[in-house]
Design a protein around this motif. Structure first.
Motif, mmCIF file in Angstrom:
data_model
loop_
_atom_site.group_PDB
_atom_site.id
_atom_site.type_symbol
_atom_site.label_atom_id
_atom_site.label_comp_id
_atom_site.label_asym_id
_atom_site.label_seq_id
_atom_site.Cartn_x
_atom_site.Cartn_y
_atom_site.Cartn_z
ATOM 1 N N ASP A 80 0.826 -1.213 0.000
ATOM 2 C CA ASP A 80 0.000 0.000 0.000
ATOM 3 C C ASP A 80 0.860 1.263 0.000
ATOM 4 N N LEU A 81 2.059 1.153 0.573
ATOM 5 C CA LEU A 81 2.983 2.293 0.632
ATOM 6 C C LEU A 81 3.932 2.325 -0.571
ATOM 7 N N ASN A 82 3.592 1.516 -1.575
ATOM 8 C CA ASN A 82 4.346 1.508 -2.842
ATOM 9 C C ASN A 82 5.803 1.085 -2.681
ATOM 10 N N ALA A 83 6.022 0.084 -1.837
ATOM 11 C CA ALA A 83 7.374 -0.447 -1.694
ATOM 12 C C ALA A 83 7.836 -1.058 -3.020
ATOM 13 N N ASP A 84 9.114 -0.860 -3.317
ATOM 14 C CA ASP A 84 9.702 -1.473 -4.510
ATOM 15 C C ASP A 84 10.058 -2.935 -4.257
ATOM 16 N N GLY A 85 10.224 -3.271 -2.987
ATOM 17 C CA GLY A 85 10.540 -4.641 -2.600
ATOM 18 C C GLY A 85 10.127 -4.862 -1.160
#
Length: 228
Positions: free
Chosen positions: A29-34
């Motif tokens: 939801d926090l747009n983590a890349d990994g």
């Protein structure tokens, strides 16, 4: 300055209980890349996503992960409501929305992790780029490299960037994962010149984040993905 990847430490540990499906969902939801997670093998052979060698700190139970069956582990609760997930459950939740950094925490985890990654690649059209497998344990990294040299490896280090580079060269790793306190602009550049990515951990304070970003690292592992 190039983009620095934000990698959620045990999911989004600053927001939800570590290494749980809600934590990994929060990282997405926090747009983590990994996302980064830890695995052990339980008594019945399944890969369990948990940091410690025992369940005492994070659940309402006690005992070593390696001595508990999957059904016994699934009967435990985190915060009186959340189950300990298997690696399969986490991969199925995350899909291909971001890459997954699997840390081999327990012993004898290299082969089952290799087998599972191969299964997702062969049967579900994943690629090797969807995973990176890291460890502090030389024997597990060596085993994984021997079993399947195509799997992307990351060498974890809390002691020495030089040692991480030595192991990375020995196992044709893709990355080193040093603690951020070990980094300088010079040793980051040196590692990258040798062809390795630098994913550093675990940075949560804004001042530290900005300083390490100025070194042009490739990624930062953090409890708060939104801060990167």
């Amino acid at each position: 300055m190039k983009k620095v990847l934000n990698i959620g430490h045990r999911g989004a540990k600053g927001h939800e209980p570590e290494n749980t499906l809600p934590s990994f969902q929060k990282a997405l939801d926090l747009n983590a890349d990994g996302i980064e997670l830890d695995v052990h093998v339980c008594k019945t052979g399944e890969l369990i996503v948990i940091h410690d060698f025992n369940v005492d700190r994070t659940t309402n139970g006690s005992g070593a992960v390696s001595e508990l069956s999957l059904s016994e582990i699934k009967a435990l609760q985190i915060n009186n409501e959340i189950e300990i997930p298997t690696l399969v459950e986490v991969i199925d939740l995350v899909g291909k929305k971001c890459f997954i950094n699997i840390e081999l925490k327990g012993r004898h985890t290299a082969k089952p992790v290799s087998d599972l990654i191969e299964k997702y690649i062969l049967e579900k059209e994943y690629s090797y780029e969807d995973f990176i497998v890291s460890s502090f344990q030389r024997e597990e990294l060596e085993m994984l490299f021997t079993i399947n040299p195509r799997i992307h490896l990351g060498v974890l280090s809390q002691a020495s960037v030089a040692q991480a580079l030595e192991w990375a060269n020995a196992f044709s790793a893709k990355a080193i994962h040093p603690h951020f306190s070990l980094l300088t602009e010079h040793n980051v550049q040196k590692a990258q010149e040798q062809g390795f990515k630098v994913y550093t951990w675990t940075i949560n304070e804004t001042e530290d984040i900005e300083r390490i970003k100025s070194y042009n690292v490739n990624g930062i592992i953090t409890d708060f993905p939104e801060r990167i």
